[in-house]
Scaffold this active site. Structure first.
Site, short mmCIF file in Angstrom:
data_model
loop_
_atom_site.label_atom_id
_atom_site.label_comp_id
_atom_site.label_asym_id
_atom_site.label_seq_id
_atom_site.Cartn_x
_atom_site.Cartn_y
_atom_site.Cartn_z
N GLU A 234 -26.46 -25.76 -9.76
CA GLU A 234 -25.91 -26.56 -8.66
C GLU A 234 -27.14 -27.05 -7.89
O GLU A 234 -27.86 -26.26 -7.29
CB GLU A 234 -25.01 -25.73 -7.74
CG GLU A 234 -23.72 -25.23 -8.39
CD GLU A 234 -22.62 -26.28 -8.39
OE1 GLU A 234 -22.84 -27.38 -7.87
OE2 GLU A 234 -21.53 -25.97 -8.93
N ARG B 49 -13.93 -36.83 -8.78
CA ARG B 49 -14.60 -35.71 -9.46
C ARG B 49 -14.17 -35.57 -10.92
O ARG B 49 -14.98 -35.25 -11.79
CB ARG B 49 -14.25 -34.44 -8.68
CG ARG B 49 -14.43 -33.10 -9.40
CD ARG B 49 -13.86 -31.99 -8.53
NE ARG B 49 -13.67 -30.73 -9.19
CZ ARG B 49 -14.42 -29.64 -8.99
NH1 ARG B 49 -15.43 -29.68 -8.16
NH2 ARG B 49 -14.16 -28.51 -9.63
N GLU C 7 -21.09 -36.18 -8.46
CA GLU C 7 -22.34 -35.45 -8.22
C GLU C 7 -23.51 -36.28 -8.71
O GLU C 7 -24.20 -35.96 -9.68
CB GLU C 7 -22.23 -34.07 -8.88
CG GLU C 7 -21.12 -33.25 -8.22
CD GLU C 7 -20.65 -32.04 -9.02
OE1 GLU C 7 -21.28 -31.70 -10.04
OE2 GLU C 7 -19.63 -31.44 -8.63
N HIS D 16 -19.01 -33.69 -13.42
CA HIS D 16 -18.24 -34.06 -12.23
C HIS D 16 -18.83 -35.36 -11.71
O HIS D 16 -19.99 -35.39 -11.28
CB HIS D 16 -18.29 -32.97 -11.16
CG HIS D 16 -17.42 -31.79 -11.47
ND1 HIS D 16 -17.74 -30.50 -11.07
CD2 HIS D 16 -16.24 -31.70 -12.12
CE1 HIS D 16 -16.78 -29.69 -11.47
NE2 HIS D 16 -15.87 -30.38 -12.12
N HIS E 120 -24.66 -29.45 -12.21
CA HIS E 120 -23.76 -29.91 -11.15
C HIS E 120 -24.54 -30.03 -9.83
O HIS E 120 -25.72 -29.73 -9.77
CB HIS E 120 -22.64 -28.88 -10.92
CG HIS E 120 -21.67 -28.74 -12.03
ND1 HIS E 120 -20.41 -29.28 -11.99
CD2 HIS E 120 -21.78 -28.10 -13.22
CE1 HIS E 120 -19.77 -28.97 -13.10
NE2 HIS E 120 -20.57 -28.25 -13.87
#
Lengths: 94, 309
Positions: free
Chosen positions: B270, B127, B72, B69, B196
């Site tokens: 994440e 994104r 990020e 993405h 991510h």
């Protein structure tokens, strides 16, 4: 280039199923041009949404009218983006 | 920069700068690092993967990707740091040295080059990929909904204008297909970690179904240890669990596909933060984020090394 002048990122925390449904419905309102940084996932979990300036007051009014609490996570998105760009430029020069 | 020693790891960099870094890293460490081109993007940018190997042929391998993405940014920046870290420590860190004695590491730093370039030039909040969608004015597909695992399910959007649009069909995106082809052709990837941000989570499959994976218990134990290692450095708190129980249903996700291919140790991170800056994490947090994440990655890699299958 897309700018984010006047944009804010709001943090919404749905407290019950009705609030959660209202927040989920916001995802279908394309005209608001909301950018969900963290999508709705359940009660008590934060929903982070970047809101363009024209949609800010309508969205806040909608949330308040429905008793949905929110906070301002980022008050000035463009300021952060500008700062980030400056830092990159400074590093590049040095 | 003239060398990877003078490269500024505590700053965000452009696509060209990251690609130049890769070339420098390879040039400085030709016996350890090579650069593979695994495909081209919609806008014809090359897709590169760094291979860290002490030799052998088709050794069991670990895959790490960052930046799928594009907005990020802390993930691509961390990927750059990981690359340098592997080179720095491959001899003096006994764990890493022993991992590389038996396994190769593949690192794809910019997994979505078109999207990344777009975040640098046009829209910092982009994104998706940048593929044109037939019959729509909207552009791009969510590369973490385009995999052939529960593709098109309710954990993705059918709307091309949505940020979670799954695309016209599985693997429609060249960025995704390139990895699918690479993993399939390699045939010996044993761990797959897709990185991510943000939320500070360590996740394992599944995202597309509530059915637990057969290896749930083991993946949960690994996650517990990895998160403990991560937290030990700066006290950063992480939660962990399966995608669907920890966040929400996500259909067509990367690590669901990799797990279904038999890559047991499939994880998604994440990274920082939990909501002060989100995607606009200050550059001052790049190195601390990368440092703590590396500790968790090592736990996963050591476990993979010690549990061949």
């Amino acid at each position: 280039t897309e700018t984010f002048v006047g944009h804010q990122v709001l943090r919404i925390i749905p407290g019950n199923d009705k609030e959660l449904q209202k927040v989920q419905e916001l995802q279908d309102l394309e005209e608001l041009q909301l950018d969900f940084w963290l999508a709705p996932r359940g009660l008590g979990y934060p929903v982070d949404v970047r809101v363009p300036f024209p949609s800010l007051q309508p969205l806040k009014a909608h949330l308040e009218a429905n008793g949905i609490s929110y906070s301002i996570m980022i008050e000035d998105v463009q300021a952060l983006v500008d700062h980030e760009q400056m830092e990159m430029f400074r590093s590049s020069r040095s | 920069p003239l060398s990877t020693s003078t490269f500024d790891y505590s700053s965000y960099h452009s696509l060209d700068e990251i690609y130049a870094f890769m070339d420098l890293l390879v040039a400085e460490n030709p016996n350890l690092v090579s650069k593979l081109e695994i495909g081209h993007t919609t806008e014809n940018r090359p897709i590169y993967v760094l291979k860290f190997s002490k030799g052998g042929t088709n050794r069991p391998a670990i895959w790490i990707d960052t930046g799928i993405h594009s907005r990020e940014w802390v993930t691509q920046a961390s990927g750059v740091w990981f690359a340098k870290k592997i080179v720095q420590d491959h001899e003096n860190d006994s764990e890493l040295a022993s991992i590389l004695d038996k396994m190769d590491i593949f690192l794809e730093i910019v997994t979505n080059p078109d999207g990344f370039a777009f975040t640098q030039t046009k829209n910092r909040m982009w994104r998706k990929t940048r593929s044109k969608q037939s019959g729509s004015v909207c552009v791009g597909v969510d590369p973490n909904r385009n995999w052939d695992a529960g593709f098109g399910g309710s954990g993705a959007s059918k709307n091309p204008c949505s940020d979670t649009y799954h695309g016209p069909y599985a693997n429609s995106e060249p960025e995704v297909k390139a990895i699918v082809d690479f993993v399939t052709n390699h045939g010996n990837i044993k761990a797959f970690i897709s990185i991510h941000s943000y939320s500070q989570l360590l996740l394992y499959p599944y995202g597309y179904t509530t059915t637990p994976v057969p290896d749930q218990e083991e993946l949960h134990e690994i996650s517990e240890k990895a998160v403990a290692a991560l937290s030990s450095l700066y006290g950063t708190k992480y939660k962990y669990g399966s995608i669907i129980t920890t966040i929400y249903q996500a259909s067509g996700g990367t690590i669901d596909w990799t797990y279904n291919q038999g890559i047991k140790y499939s994880f998604t991170f994440e990274l920082r933060d939990t909501g002060r800056y989100g995607f606009l994490l200050p550059a001052s947090q790049i190195v601390p984020t990368a440092q703590e994440t590396w500790l968790a990655l090592k736990v996963i890699m050591v476990h993979t090394r010690d549990h061949p299958y």
